[in-house]
Scaffold this active site. Structure first.
Site, short mmCIF file in Angstrom:
data_model
loop_
_atom_site.label_atom_id
_atom_site.label_comp_id
_atom_site.label_asym_id
_atom_site.label_seq_id
_atom_site.Cartn_x
_atom_site.Cartn_y
_atom_site.Cartn_z
N LYS A 35 -7.01 7.33 2.48
CA LYS A 35 -6.51 6.23 2.69
C LYS A 35 -6.74 5.64 4.38
O LYS A 35 -7.12 4.55 4.41
CB LYS A 35 -5.11 6.02 2.14
N GLN A 79 3.68 8.49 0.81
CA GLN A 79 2.91 9.17 -0.25
C GLN A 79 3.92 10.00 -0.98
O GLN A 79 4.61 10.70 -0.49
CB GLN A 79 1.93 10.21 0.42
N ASP A 102 2.14 -0.66 -1.93
CA ASP A 102 2.04 0.27 -3.08
C ASP A 102 2.43 -0.26 -4.23
O ASP A 102 2.26 0.13 -5.54
CB ASP A 102 2.75 1.61 -3.01
N1 GUN Z 1 0.72 9.81 -5.20
C1 GUN Z 1 -0.06 9.55 -6.37
N2 GUN Z 1 -0.43 8.21 -6.31
C2 GUN Z 1 -0.02 7.50 -5.20
C3 GUN Z 1 0.04 6.18 -4.93
O1 GUN Z 1 -0.78 5.38 -5.35
N3 GUN Z 1 0.71 5.85 -3.67
C4 GUN Z 1 1.74 6.81 -3.33
N4 GUN Z 1 2.22 6.36 -2.23
N5 GUN Z 1 1.61 8.14 -3.72
C5 GUN Z 1 1.20 8.57 -4.72
#
Ligand code: GUN
Length: 266
Positions: A35, A79, A102
């Site tokens: 990311k 996350q 998100d």
């Molecule tokens: N863990 C697995 N997928 C995601 C996501 O799309 N965003 C976040 N913040 N954590 C995750």
């Protein structure tokens, strides 16, 4: 995206994303790295904040509040999964909905449910973009979503519904999954288990989107779908890695850009 980014730059704004990682979950470390790299590649500013697994909830909530107030930060991503002593729901709800790139906040979920503007969760949104990219018209089609998570399954079903598909959500208590998937024009597999979907469960010509992220016996990344078998039957199938994953990241960047644009209008 480049055009929108340039328009913001012209107004002196660089979209800023704060990424918070708590603990040392190896998969999360990879996701977060991807990311941050995607931000760099696209001219967005990212701030990675890494914390020990022992971080207290109070400390984390204080950090989120500071980022909520920071005018240079337009998106905040925590996350998941978080270490067990942290209340995920409480942490997500602490993020300002205006910075919830998100799309996990209840305000974002409610906006999606009711069809109001708001941030959509990136993975199902990426799946919709993939269907759009192949010109797939969902109206009147039967879509089967396997998995009912708040991150993928539930929002995926709502997005498909919004595009006039008939939607079935299957999950671990569904008695006969194959009977459901055999009726599907579109199947989204989002369980997190290998070989949830095999060739005998797919109607010829169906479209298959694989959201799974698993490891096979050799430690190689693989999805929920038996790709070798299902690709013989499906008219379109997304691979893992390289399918939905990169689209998820793209939608995160788009949401961050959107958040920065919204901040101008606010
Ligand atoms: N863990 C697995 N997928 C995601 C996501 O799309 N965003 C976040 N913040 N954590 C995750």
């Amino acid at each position: 995206m480049a055009q929108r980014s340039a328009a913001l730059k012209a107004r002196g704004i660089t979209p800023g994303l704060a990424v918070i990682l708590v603990g040392d979950n190896p998969a999360s470390q990879v996701y977060v790295r991807n990311k941050v790299k995607a931000c760099e590649d696209s001219g967005l500013r990212s701030v990675l904040e890494k914390y020990e697994a022992s971080l207290s909830e109070t400390e984390l909530l204080a950090r989120i509040e500071a980022l909520n107030q920071d005018p240079d930060i337009h998106g905040i991503l925590v996350q998941l999964p978080l270490p067990g002593h942290l209340d995920t729901h409480k942490v997500i709800e602490a993020i300002s909905p205006a910075k919830d790139v998100d799309g996990f906040h209840m305000a974002s979920a409610g906006a999606l449910l009711t069809g109001l503007p708001g941030f959509w969760p990136c993975t199902p949104h990426g799946c919709m973009k993939m269907l759009e990219s192949i010109g797939y018209d969902l109206r009147g089609k039967h879509a089967v979503v396997i998995g009912r998570s708040n991150i993928v399954g539930k929002p995926m079903a709502l997005m498909l519904l919004q595009q006039n598909a008939t939607v079935t959500i299957c999950h671990s208590a569904t008695p006969d999954l194959k009977a459901m998937t055999l009726q599907a024009d579109v199947i989204v597999a989002a369980v997190g288990k290998r070989h949830v979907l095999t060739a005998d469960m797919v109607k010829p010509g169906a479209v298959v989107l694989d959201v799974g992220m698993n490891r096979d016996d050799n430690g190689k990344l693989c999805g929920d779908v038996d790709f070798a078998g299902v690709s013989q039957v499906a008219s379109y199938i997304t691979p893992v890695p390289g399918g939905v994953g990169p689209m998820t990241i793209t939608m995160l960047l788009v949401n961050t850009l959107q958040a920065a644009e919204n901040s101008l209008a606010a």
